[in-house]
Motif scaffolding. Sequence first.
Motif, PDB file in Angstrom:
ATOM      1  N   THR A 151       0.849  -1.194   0.000  1.00 16.40           N
ATOM      2  CA  THR A 151       0.000   0.000   0.000  1.00 16.40           C
ATOM      3  C   THR A 151       0.884   1.243   0.000  1.00 16.40           C
ATOM      4  OG1 THR A 151      -0.104   0.094   2.413  1.00 16.40           O
ATOM      5  CG2 THR A 151      -1.809  -1.198   1.287  1.00 16.40           C
ATOM      6  N   ASP A 152       0.400   2.313  -0.573  1.00 20.14           N
ATOM      7  CA  ASP A 152       1.175   3.550  -0.653  1.00 20.14           C
ATOM      8  C   ASP A 152       1.493   4.089   0.736  1.00 20.14           C
ATOM      9  OD1 ASP A 152       1.181   3.464  -3.398  1.00 20.14           O
ATOM     10  OD2 ASP A 152      -0.532   4.829  -3.632  1.00 20.14           O
ATOM     11  N   ALA A 153       0.541   3.955   1.670  1.00 16.55           N
ATOM     12  CA  ALA A 153       0.742   4.508   3.010  1.00 16.55           C
ATOM     13  C   ALA A 153       1.906   3.821   3.721  1.00 16.55           C
ATOM     14  CB  ALA A 153      -0.535   4.368   3.832  1.00 16.55           C
ATOM     15  N   VAL A 154       1.972   2.505   3.662  1.00 19.55           N
ATOM     16  CA  VAL A 154       3.050   1.774   4.325  1.00 19.55           C
ATOM     17  C   VAL A 154       4.372   2.018   3.610  1.00 19.55           C
ATOM     18  CG1 VAL A 154       3.934  -0.526   4.880  1.00 19.55           C
ATOM     19  CG2 VAL A 154       1.531   0.028   5.293  1.00 19.55           C
ATOM     20  N   LYS A 155       4.349   2.045   2.313  1.00 20.27           N
ATOM     21  CA  LYS A 155       5.571   2.313   1.546  1.00 20.27           C
ATOM     22  C   LYS A 155       6.141   3.678   1.910  1.00 20.27           C
ATOM     23  CE  LYS A 155       7.266   2.335  -3.228  1.00 20.27           C
ATOM     24  NZ  LYS A 155       6.880   2.176  -4.661  1.00 20.27           N
ATOM     25  N   THR A 156       5.274   4.674   2.025  1.00 23.28           N
ATOM     26  CA  THR A 156       5.722   6.024   2.385  1.00 23.28           C
ATOM     27  C   THR A 156       6.286   6.043   3.795  1.00 23.28           C
ATOM     28  OG1 THR A 156       4.099   7.049   0.902  1.00 23.28           O
ATOM     29  CG2 THR A 156       4.982   8.427   2.675  1.00 23.28           C
ATOM     30  N   GLN A 157       5.602   5.407   4.738  1.00 18.09           N
ATOM     31  CA  GLN A 157       6.069   5.360   6.125  1.00 18.09           C
ATOM     32  C   GLN A 157       7.441   4.700   6.216  1.00 18.09           C
ATOM     33  OE1 GLN A 157       4.920   6.496   9.100  1.00 18.09           O
ATOM     34  NE2 GLN A 157       6.518   5.486  10.284  1.00 18.09           N
ATOM     35  N   LEU A 158       7.617   3.575   5.550  1.00 24.66           N
ATOM     36  CA  LEU A 158       8.881   2.849   5.626  1.00 24.66           C
ATOM     37  C   LEU A 158      10.021   3.626   4.969  1.00 24.66           C
ATOM     38  CD1 LEU A 158       7.749  -0.833   4.966  1.00 24.66           C
ATOM     39  CD2 LEU A 158       8.257   0.268   7.151  1.00 24.66           C
ATOM     40  N   GLU A 159       9.743   4.298   3.887  1.00 17.70           N
ATOM     41  CA  GLU A 159      10.777   5.126   3.263  1.00 17.70           C
ATOM     42  C   GLU A 159      11.200   6.253   4.204  1.00 17.70           C
ATOM     43  OE1 GLU A 159      11.628   7.887  -0.710  1.00 17.70           O
ATOM     44  OE2 GLU A 159       9.704   6.835  -0.507  1.00 17.70           O
ATOM     45  N   GLY A 160      10.229   6.853   4.878  1.00 15.70           N
ATOM     46  CA  GLY A 160      10.543   7.909   5.838  1.00 15.70           C
ATOM     47  C   GLY A 160      11.364   7.385   6.995  1.00 15.70           C
ATOM     48  N   GLU A 161      11.008   6.219   7.521  1.00 15.54           N
ATOM     49  CA  GLU A 161      11.764   5.627   8.619  1.00 15.54           C
ATOM     50  C   GLU A 161      13.195   5.296   8.185  1.00 15.54           C
ATOM     51  OE1 GLU A 161       9.959   2.590  11.113  1.00 15.54           O
ATOM     52  OE2 GLU A 161       7.997   3.057  10.239  1.00 15.54           O
ATOM     53  N   ALA A 162      13.328   4.737   6.984  1.00  9.10           N
ATOM     54  CA  ALA A 162      14.656   4.339   6.506  1.00  9.10           C
ATOM     55  C   ALA A 162      15.550   5.559   6.310  1.00  9.10           C
ATOM     56  CB  ALA A 162      14.522   3.554   5.204  1.00  9.10           C
ATOM     57  N   LYS A 163      15.013   6.618   5.764  1.00  8.55           N
ATOM     58  CA  LYS A 163      15.843   7.811   5.556  1.00  8.55           C
ATOM     59  C   LYS A 163      16.203   8.460   6.887  1.00  8.55           C
ATOM     60  CE  LYS A 163      15.041   8.841   0.769  1.00  8.55           C
ATOM     61  NZ  LYS A 163      14.856   9.900  -0.250  1.00  8.55           N
ATOM     62  N   PHE A 164      15.261   8.441   7.828  1.00  8.16           N
ATOM     63  CA  PHE A 164      15.606   8.946   9.153  1.00  8.16           C
ATOM     64  C   PHE A 164      16.717   8.116   9.770  1.00  8.16           C
ATOM     65  CE2 PHE A 164      15.213   7.988  13.660  1.00  8.16           C
ATOM     66  CZ  PHE A 164      15.571   9.225  14.192  1.00  8.16           C
ATOM     67  N   MET A 165      16.596   6.797   9.697  1.00 10.26           N
ATOM     68  CA  MET A 165      17.581   5.930  10.339  1.00 10.26           C
ATOM     69  C   MET A 165      18.953   6.050   9.683  1.00 10.26           C
ATOM     70  SD  MET A 165      16.562   4.536  13.059  1.00 10.26           S
ATOM     71  CE  MET A 165      18.001   3.490  13.225  1.00 10.26           C
ATOM     72  N   ARG A 166      18.992   6.259   8.376  1.00 15.25           N
ATOM     73  CA  ARG A 166      20.288   6.446   7.734  1.00 15.25           C
ATOM     74  C   ARG A 166      20.934   7.736   8.225  1.00 15.25           C
ATOM     75  NH1 ARG A 166      20.601   5.959   1.311  1.00 15.25           N
ATOM     76  NH2 ARG A 166      19.543   7.997   1.383  1.00 15.25           N
ATOM     77  N   ALA A 167      20.132   8.795   8.350  1.00 19.39           N
ATOM     78  CA  ALA A 167      20.655  10.055   8.885  1.00 19.39           C
ATOM     79  C   ALA A 167      21.110   9.879  10.329  1.00 19.39           C
ATOM     80  CB  ALA A 167      19.582  11.140   8.795  1.00 19.39           C
ATOM     81  N   PHE A 168      20.352   9.123  11.097  1.00 15.88           N
ATOM     82  CA  PHE A 168      20.693   8.862  12.496  1.00 15.88           C
ATOM     83  C   PHE A 168      22.061   8.178  12.603  1.00 15.88           C
ATOM     84  CE2 PHE A 168      20.568   5.828  16.078  1.00 15.88           C
ATOM     85  CZ  PHE A 168      20.316   6.680  17.139  1.00 15.88           C
ATOM     86  N   CYS A 169      22.275   7.155  11.794  1.00 17.02           N
ATOM     87  CA  CYS A 169      23.559   6.445  11.825  1.00 17.02           C
ATOM     88  C   CYS A 169      24.700   7.364  11.424  1.00 17.02           C
ATOM     89  CB  CYS A 169      23.505   5.232  10.909  1.00 17.02           C
ATOM     90  SG  CYS A 169      22.419   3.897  11.476  1.00 17.02           S
ATOM     91  N   TYR A 170      24.514   8.123  10.370  1.00 22.00           N
ATOM     92  CA  TYR A 170      25.599   8.984   9.912  1.00 22.00           C
ATOM     93  C   TYR A 170      25.846  10.159  10.858  1.00 22.00           C
ATOM     94  CZ  TYR A 170      26.673   6.607   5.601  1.00 22.00           C
ATOM     95  OH  TYR A 170      27.103   5.678   4.696  1.00 22.00           O
ATOM     96  N   PHE A 171      24.826  10.584  11.577  1.00 19.59           N
ATOM     97  CA  PHE A 171      25.041  11.626  12.583  1.00 19.59           C
ATOM     98  C   PHE A 171      26.078  11.168  13.599  1.00 19.59           C
ATOM     99  CE2 PHE A 171      24.288  13.329  16.798  1.00 19.59           C
ATOM    100  CZ  PHE A 171      24.297  14.695  16.574  1.00 19.59           C
ATOM    101  N   TYR A 172      25.952   9.946  14.070  1.00 21.02           N
ATOM    102  CA  TYR A 172      26.918   9.445  15.052  1.00 21.02           C
ATOM    103  C   TYR A 172      28.272   9.167  14.415  1.00 21.02           C
ATOM    104  CZ  TYR A 172      23.552   9.458  18.759  1.00 21.02           C
ATOM    105  OH  TYR A 172      22.647   9.890  19.705  1.00 21.02           O
ATOM    106  N   PHE A 173      28.292   8.649  13.215  1.00 22.21           N
ATOM    107  CA  PHE A 173      29.562   8.397  12.549  1.00 22.21           C
ATOM    108  C   PHE A 173      30.365   9.674  12.363  1.00 22.21           C
ATOM    109  CE2 PHE A 173      28.495   4.139  10.405  1.00 22.21           C
ATOM    110  CZ  PHE A 173      29.365   3.461  11.229  1.00 22.21           C
ATOM    111  N   VAL A 174      29.730  10.723  11.849  1.00 24.68           N
ATOM    112  CA  VAL A 174      30.470  11.937  11.533  1.00 24.68           C
ATOM    113  C   VAL A 174      30.934  12.649  12.793  1.00 24.68           C
ATOM    114  CG1 VAL A 174      28.551  13.612  11.429  1.00 24.68           C
ATOM    115  CG2 VAL A 174      30.494  13.830   9.843  1.00 24.68           C
ATOM    116  N   ASN A 175      30.205  12.474  13.887  1.00 24.59           N
ATOM    117  CA  ASN A 175      30.617  13.096  15.146  1.00 24.59           C
ATOM    118  C   ASN A 175      31.659  12.281  15.899  1.00 24.59           C
ATOM    119  OD1 ASN A 175      29.088  15.696  15.843  1.00 24.59           O
ATOM    120  ND2 ASN A 175      27.470  14.394  15.011  1.00 24.59           N
ATOM    121  N   LEU A 176      31.743  10.999  15.615  1.00 24.85           N
ATOM    122  CA  LEU A 176      32.742  10.158  16.271  1.00 24.85           C
ATOM    123  C   LEU A 176      34.053  10.095  15.497  1.00 24.85           C
ATOM    124  CD1 LEU A 176      30.537   7.127  17.367  1.00 24.85           C
ATOM    125  CD2 LEU A 176      31.550   8.829  18.878  1.00 24.85           C
ATOM    126  N   PHE A 177      33.951   9.997  14.166  1.00 22.57           N
ATOM    127  CA  PHE A 177      35.138   9.735  13.356  1.00 22.57           C
ATOM    128  C   PHE A 177      35.538  10.876  12.429  1.00 22.57           C
ATOM    129  CE2 PHE A 177      33.189   5.563  14.226  1.00 22.57           C
ATOM    130  CZ  PHE A 177      34.261   4.890  14.791  1.00 22.57           C
TER     131      PHE A 177
END
Length: 480
Positions: A151-177
Amino acid sequence: MKRIASNINNIFSGAGNRLLAACLAAGMLLSSCEKFVAVEDPPHQLTKEKVFTNDNSATSAMLSVYIDIMNDQYGNAGSFVCFSMSSLAGMSANEMIWTQSNTTAPIFQEYTDHELTPENIYVHTIWKDGYRYIYRINEVLQGLTNATGMTDAVKTQLEGEAKFMRAFCYFYFVNLFGDVPLVLQTNYQENMLLPRTPAARVWEQIITDLKDAKALLKETYPTAERLRPNLYTATALLSRAYLYLGKWEDAEMEANAIIESGKYGTGLPALNEVFKKASPEAIWQLQPVRANFNTAEGSQFLVVGATRPNYELTQAMLDAFETDDDRKQEWVGFSDPVNNPKWAFPAKYKAATGAVTEYYVMFRLAEQYLIRSEARARQGAGKLLTAKQDLDVVRTRAGLLPAIAADQAAVLNAIEQERRVEFFAEFGHRWFDLKRTDKAEAVLKPVSPPNTWKAGDVWFPIPGLEIMANPKLEQNEAYK
């Protein structure tokens, strides 16, 4: 449960089958705890081709990332975020020390021994786990691009979660390394040979992903509890990212959107409610996934009886609290206050084993008040009054009187002090604050042995095993 996930990864060891293994692990782990979603297909019926052909299996692929983050907390060498950030970055910032003598102890007290090396297993685990999550997130984003039957609603939600989580991971990487490889696709052969990307470019991707996440996510949470990101979760990290980048007006705007939304109440709840599973202050939480365990903080920081803590708060940290600060009473524990009053430990999380009463609080409202406060103060005299008002919201909750600060410099110092005592032993806030404000050397060099502090100590080393595997990676200067 970790053994289950490990066995699954052994069975599906090929790169093309990693996402399937993750979904199977998610199905098995979710069966032993309160489910995020109902997964109709039994885990053994999932095939790689089916992962993105229906809402439930695609959702399992995303949920498996959150489950792994929580499950990895109990590894022998720490993990990427949560407890590792609270403890390892906390030691780097002189908030706490490791008191035991065994050789596997995390050597992160840079202010006392400067023994952190590229061979440190904890550093390698942070790097390895973080990129493992990023790879899986990129697989989700790729799978959603070609998804059929969702469904479009779930696809949109999951894309939003994935992009947030990628930003979350890189936030810690760039501040640590600092500079780190920016991996945005799933070709593992190419990923293995990527050079370090300049930090400025990584920050650009973080901002882009968070803006996309905000546009994709809704204000409502996908679950009854705040266990999956919503629009304000992405907003919370975006406000923090803007603060770190010195984009004061943008940081103020994003923090203001959360505070004024009304979704998290008005003001702040009592201190003893902040880290509970039903915390009204939580913007995003992660749920424990092991039976009869709460958080790793609860099991690792807390002390029962008059024994010395493994992780002991430094005297400098204890002295940072004002006399009447209720946070010292509520969030600091003393294992032997009569005979050894310095044996203090972080006690924000108070549950170790037994029924789950606490979730990891990943983002919370107090930070948004302090982000808005600092962002306003940085903009000059015209906003100092409202900056102080935000600061005093946090101080009042702690039982303190309004801050006495008359000019911009004094207000900023008061905010820095408040962040120190509000976020101690919590996800590396103090370590990152010292670095982003260029105060790490001024604060930590005086408590370091003579002639040991180096400017490059503000970064963790690139793991030596990663450099051996990828000749395009270069070591941070302090560790060459």
